[in-house]
Design a protein around this motif. Structure first.
Motif, short mmCIF file in Angstrom:
data_model
loop_
_atom_site.label_atom_id
_atom_site.label_comp_id
_atom_site.label_asym_id
_atom_site.label_seq_id
_atom_site.Cartn_x
_atom_site.Cartn_y
_atom_site.Cartn_z
N UNK A 167 0.82 -1.21 0.00
CA UNK A 167 0.00 0.00 0.00
C UNK A 167 0.86 1.26 0.00
N UNK A 168 1.87 1.28 0.87
CA UNK A 168 2.70 2.49 0.96
C UNK A 168 3.57 2.67 -0.27
N UNK A 169 4.01 1.57 -0.89
CA UNK A 169 4.79 1.70 -2.12
C UNK A 169 3.95 2.33 -3.22
N UNK A 170 2.71 1.87 -3.35
CA UNK A 170 1.82 2.46 -4.35
C UNK A 170 1.56 3.93 -4.06
N UNK A 171 1.37 4.27 -2.78
CA UNK A 171 1.14 5.66 -2.41
C UNK A 171 2.37 6.52 -2.70
N UNK A 172 3.56 5.95 -2.46
CA UNK A 172 4.78 6.71 -2.73
C UNK A 172 4.93 7.00 -4.22
N UNK A 173 4.66 5.99 -5.05
CA UNK A 173 4.73 6.21 -6.50
C UNK A 173 3.73 7.28 -6.93
#
Length: 377
Positions: A46-52
């Motif tokens: 979830x956080x990787x997608x949000x960072x991108x």
């Protein structure tokens, strides 16, 4: 406002995000701090997608700080609470940067290379700003944890909500937090951004434990008899689960509560009954396993013969919508049907004359067996 060519380049990268996520997880998988389950897989994804998304949104808006202002701070705080060292955390940030640059480079070829070169400084500005924000937040939270000796407690909560704690560890966590491992708990999932300091104090006064996971804060406490948490906090604005059987089920409960929060349609406490039809529509039924009691109460505790009698009666009624017609096909008096439906409602809380409750009963009740039904009209 970004020009058309730059926007086109960013849209190409957006289309590449699913592959970027898989690359990120592969590269991160071998790094210390991310292989023991301290950071749950769902959290990482979830956080990787949000960072991108943050990188691309800031690049599209010329790196303006007001785009996604809360995410870097929340991520830095959470990773500190999850027990990562600063070098472990910054390595994940570096991987994010490397992948976003690779994606930009791939998307720029063959026709937009000049556009990427022209915006190179913009990319560096976004990267440096994000790195500064997350690292500052991480270090600030680490300092606070040291000052107030919160690391052990927060780490225990993080481990508990990761779902990876074994039986022995659950016992240690319960002892550290001062709670009972096998007690029945209830939970609210509230939007973190909407919680004021007054809200947090009020919850603390009600002996609630809290765990912040991104945009949601999970509050849980032991049940106190028949009256549930919604009675004392009717204005609590979030997803609510009334019965969680022991701390070992809290991680699963948090997943269910998150899904419920995502389909919430009104303010106030929002239960599985309120959101059931929307969860079914999104294909989330399998993820509700273990929480059927939120929908049909203690039906599973009723003797099998009585369960079947309820199922036969309810299914007969739902086929026609008529108590008299149900009585006719079951060869019983209409008062018998009425009494069984009333007893069923007392056990499950479901009134199958209401469409929402009928849908829940239809999907969750077992098929009746071994009962003769008159199909002649």
């Amino acid at each position: 406002m970004a020009d058309a060519a730059w926007q086109q380049l960013l849209e190409r990268v957006r289309a590449d995000i699913p592959d970027l996520l898989q690359e990120f997880l592969r590269e991160l998988g071998d790094h210390e701090g991310y292989t023991e389950g301290d950071v749950p897989q769902e959290d990482l994804e979830r956080t990787a997608l949000q960072a991108f998304d943050l990188f691309l949104d800031r690049l599209a808006n010329q790196g303006e700080a007001e785009v996604w202002p809360d995410f870097p701070r929340a991520l830095g705080r959470r990773r500190a609470r999850q027990g990562l060292r600063i070098d472990q955390f910054t390595e994940a940030v570096r991987i994010n940067f490397r992948l976003i640059w690779r994606a930009l480079d791939r998307a720029a070829h063959p026709d937009l290379v000049d556009e990427l070169v022209a915006n190179g400084e913009r990319v560096l500005t976004v990267v440096e700003r994000y790195a500064t924000e997350v690292q500052r937040s991480f270090l600030d939270e680490t300092q606070l944890m040291a000052q107030f000796h919160r690391s052990a407690r927060e780490r225990a909560l993080s481990r508990l909500f990761s779902g990876h704690a074994d039986a022995d560890e659950l016992g240690s966590i319960a002892e550290l937090l001062g709670i009972r491992r096998h007690e029945v708990y209830e939970m609210f999932a509230l939007e973190s951004a909407g919680l004021t300091e007054q809200d947090r104090k009020r919850m603390a006064d009600s002996a609630a434990y809290s765990y912040e996971d991104g945009e949601l804060t999970f509050l849980f406490r032991p049940r106190r008899g028949i009256a549930d948490w919604t009675v004392s906090h009717p204005d609590a604005d979030g997803a609510y689960l009334s019965r969680i059987d022991g701390i070992g089920k809290l991680a699963h409960a948090a997943v269910v509560a998150r899904r419920l929060a995502e389909v919430r349609t009104r303010p106030g406490p929002f239960t599985l009954k309120d959101g059931f039809h929307r969860l079914i529509a999104t294909g989330a039924r399998d993820g509700l396993a273990g929480f059927e009691h939120e929908l049909i109460g203690p039906f599973a505790e009723v003797p099998a013969e009585e369960q079947n009698r309820f199922a036969v009666t309810v299914h007969a009624f739902m086929r026609s919508g008529s108590i008299q017609q149900a009585a006719d096909v079951l060869f019983v008096h209409r008062n018998t049907v009425f009494k069984r439906m009333r007893a069923f409602a007392a056990v499950t809380g479901l009134d199958v004359r209401i469409p929402r409750d009928a849908a829940i009963a239809f999907l969750l009740l077992p098929e009746p067996t071994g009962v003769q039904i008159n199909t002649e009209r």
